[in-house]
Design an enzyme around this catalytic site. Structure first.
Site, PDB file in Angstrom:
ATOM      1  N   SER A  53      35.630  64.052  10.947  1.00 34.99           N
ATOM      2  CA  SER A  53      34.332  63.540  10.511  1.00 34.99           C
ATOM      3  C   SER A  53      33.227  64.575  10.720  1.00 34.99           C
ATOM      4  O   SER A  53      33.417  65.582  11.420  1.00 34.99           O
ATOM      5  CB  SER A  53      33.977  62.265  11.286  1.00 34.99           C
ATOM      6  OG  SER A  53      33.675  62.587  12.646  1.00 34.99           O
ATOM      7  N   ASP A  89      36.221  62.454   7.029  1.00 38.45           N
ATOM      8  CA  ASP A  89      35.862  61.118   7.491  1.00 38.45           C
ATOM      9  C   ASP A  89      34.332  60.975   7.526  1.00 38.45           C
ATOM     10  O   ASP A  89      33.625  61.835   7.004  1.00 38.45           O
ATOM     11  CB  ASP A  89      36.512  60.902   8.870  1.00 38.45           C
ATOM     12  CG  ASP A  89      36.533  59.449   9.308  1.00 38.45           C
ATOM     13  OD1 ASP A  89      36.497  58.557   8.444  1.00 38.45           O
ATOM     14  OD2 ASP A  89      36.600  59.216  10.534  1.00 38.45           O
ATOM     15  N   HIS A  90      33.812  59.931   8.165  1.00 39.03           N
ATOM     16  CA  HIS A  90      32.379  59.608   8.197  1.00 39.03           C
ATOM     17  C   HIS A  90      31.476  60.830   8.003  1.00 39.03           C
ATOM     18  O   HIS A  90      31.393  61.700   8.871  1.00 39.03           O
ATOM     19  CB  HIS A  90      32.019  59.003   9.550  1.00 39.03           C
ATOM     20  CG  HIS A  90      32.528  57.623   9.767  1.00 39.03           C
ATOM     21  ND1 HIS A  90      31.895  56.502   9.287  1.00 39.03           N
ATOM     22  CD2 HIS A  90      33.629  57.179  10.408  1.00 39.03           C
ATOM     23  CE1 HIS A  90      32.570  55.420   9.628  1.00 39.03           C
ATOM     24  NE2 HIS A  90      33.638  55.805  10.313  1.00 39.03           N
ATOM     25  N   ASP A 111      29.265  57.904   4.167  1.00 40.95           N
ATOM     26  CA  ASP A 111      28.877  56.771   5.003  1.00 40.95           C
ATOM     27  C   ASP A 111      27.366  56.589   4.931  1.00 40.95           C
ATOM     28  O   ASP A 111      26.613  57.210   5.671  1.00 40.95           O
ATOM     29  CB  ASP A 111      29.333  56.994   6.444  1.00 40.95           C
ATOM     30  CG  ASP A 111      28.965  55.833   7.363  1.00 40.95           C
ATOM     31  OD1 ASP A 111      28.399  54.835   6.861  1.00 40.95           O
ATOM     32  OD2 ASP A 111      29.240  55.923   8.571  1.00 40.95           O
ATOM     33  N   GLU A 141      31.642  53.022   2.932  1.00 45.56           N
ATOM     34  CA  GLU A 141      31.572  51.983   3.959  1.00 45.56           C
ATOM     35  C   GLU A 141      30.470  50.995   3.636  1.00 45.56           C
ATOM     36  O   GLU A 141      29.371  51.370   3.230  1.00 45.56           O
ATOM     37  CB  GLU A 141      31.327  52.600   5.342  1.00 45.56           C
ATOM     38  CG  GLU A 141      31.300  51.577   6.464  1.00 45.56           C
ATOM     39  CD  GLU A 141      31.206  52.210   7.846  1.00 45.56           C
ATOM     40  OE1 GLU A 141      30.526  51.632   8.718  1.00 45.56           O
ATOM     41  OE2 GLU A 141      31.821  53.275   8.049  1.00 45.56           O
ATOM     42  N   HIS A 186      34.560  52.019  16.993  1.00 43.72           N
ATOM     43  CA  HIS A 186      34.979  53.385  17.298  1.00 43.72           C
ATOM     44  C   HIS A 186      34.902  53.614  18.806  1.00 43.72           C
ATOM     45  O   HIS A 186      33.973  53.166  19.462  1.00 43.72           O
ATOM     46  CB  HIS A 186      34.068  54.402  16.603  1.00 43.72           C
ATOM     47  CG  HIS A 186      34.156  54.361  15.115  1.00 43.72           C
ATOM     48  ND1 HIS A 186      33.101  53.969  14.324  1.00 43.72           N
ATOM     49  CD2 HIS A 186      35.166  54.655  14.269  1.00 43.72           C
ATOM     50  CE1 HIS A 186      33.461  54.042  13.045  1.00 43.72           C
ATOM     51  NE2 HIS A 186      34.704  54.455  12.997  1.00 43.72           N
ATOM     52  N   GLY A 187      35.884  54.341  19.338  1.00 47.50           N
ATOM     53  CA  GLY A 187      35.853  54.688  20.751  1.00 47.50           C
ATOM     54  C   GLY A 187      36.652  53.719  21.595  1.00 47.50           C
ATOM     55  O   GLY A 187      37.191  52.727  21.109  1.00 47.50           O
ATOM     56  N   GLY A 216      38.453  52.379  13.817  1.00 46.95           N
ATOM     57  CA  GLY A 216      38.417  51.962  15.214  1.00 46.95           C
ATOM     58  C   GLY A 216      39.679  51.291  15.698  1.00 46.95           C
ATOM     59  O   GLY A 216      39.634  50.329  16.463  1.00 46.95           O
TER      60      GLY A 216
END
Length: 308
Positions: A53, A89-90, A111, A141, A186-187, A216
């Site tokens: 990302s 990604d993002h 995003d 998204e 996420h995370g 996520g």
């Protein structure tokens, strides 16, 4: 670049809903992780997506051109024959999307989920036009996926995806895949429990005709993800996994904080091999535990044959 087993995201996701599995999109926060992910996919005869990302590029100090070069070099040197995609990604910055496409990424994610619906549509439509003109797929998204580590997104707040808005969004933008907010984050899940709103996910699936993406997934129990994949009428087709891979890498090295890409690459071969094995084992576990994509590399033979 004309490797017959490198596909656009749209092609990679073509068979997933029909065959009842999802493709893992594994974040290689360090370029040395790319080979581990490819080797794991090869051992499982599974399609895989390798991604990074915008925020990961910045945090780990990874050069887009270097990342892409390592991806394509590894395919050749490792003799990788499974279906694969290289995904950005993002990302919020159009200039980074342009650079990734120039570097032969086969898909990108715009995003603009922090913007109002109309503005998100306008931004996404612009990226879709640019990418499609260059045969590159686009993930977008709608809704806002929360975070606990701020590596991929900026907000710890969550706004669930509205199925009615999702239908409008896809019709207006022409995006190839849709990342949805249905309860994951996420995370690491510290102090909270993962939750998936399956009813909402099913309603989104019924409203749109493009593959859905679950972000996520690290830390989410395997049975919850499997249910999201196997919903009646079809579930998610792409599952993003990032934190668990880096956690395995750092644990194997005895570290508790992230490194830069250059610092990791400078470690001796013994440590690099430990890290590579940990990542490879983790990817294999994800493929076998809940993705169900093992053995599905053969699904893509007809597309590969059409190209040759």
């Amino acid at each position: 670049m004309n490797l017959s087993n490198v596909f656009a995201l749209k092609e990679i996701l073509k068979y997933t809903s029909r065959e009842g599995y999802a493709v893992g999109a594994f974040s290689a926060r360090y370029t040395t992780m790319i080979r581990s992910i490819l080797r794991a996919g090869q051992k499982c005869a599974s399609p895989v997506i390798i991604q990074i990302s915008q925020k990961e590029i910045n945090k780990y100090q990874v050069a887009i051109d270097k990342f892409s070069h390592e991806f394509y070099t590894a395919i050749i040197e490792e003799g990788i024959g499974i279906p694969i995609a290289l995904h950005l990604d993002h990302t919020k910055d159009f200039a980074i999307i342009e650079r990734a496409i120039e570097a032969d990424f086969t898909s990108v994610m715009i995003d603009a989920s922090d913007k109002p619906l109309e503005e998100n549509i306008a931004v996404t439509r612009e990226v879709v036009k640019y990418a499609h003109d260059r045969s590159v797929s686009v993930e977008a998204e709608l809704g806002r996926i929360s975070t606990t580590d701020f590596i991929e997104t900026d907000s710890d707040g969550q706004l669930y995806t509205d199925p009615r808005e999702a239908k409008i969004f896809i019709e207006e933008t022409g995006a190839d895949a849709l990342a949805v907010s249905v309860g994951t984050a996420h995370g690491p899940y510290e102090g909270k429990q993962p939750n998936i709103d399956y009813q909402r996910l099913q309603a989104i699936r019924a409203a749109v005709k493009v593959p859905l993406v679950l972000h996520g997934a690290s830390g989410v129990p395997a049975d919850m993800i499997m249910r999201a994949i196997h919903l009646d009428g079809g579930g998610v087709s792409k599952v993003n996994i990032a934190t668990d891979l880096e956690a395995a890498l750092l644990k194997s090295l005895g570290y508790d904080t992230s490194l830069t890409d250059a610092r990791l690459s400078a470690l001796d071969n013994e440590m690099l091999n430990k890290a590579a094995e940990a990542v490879e084992e983790t990817v294999i576990q994800k493929i076998e535990q809940f993705l169900g994509s093992q053995g599905h590399a053969a699904d893509f033979n007809c597309i590969r044959g059409d190209r040759e």
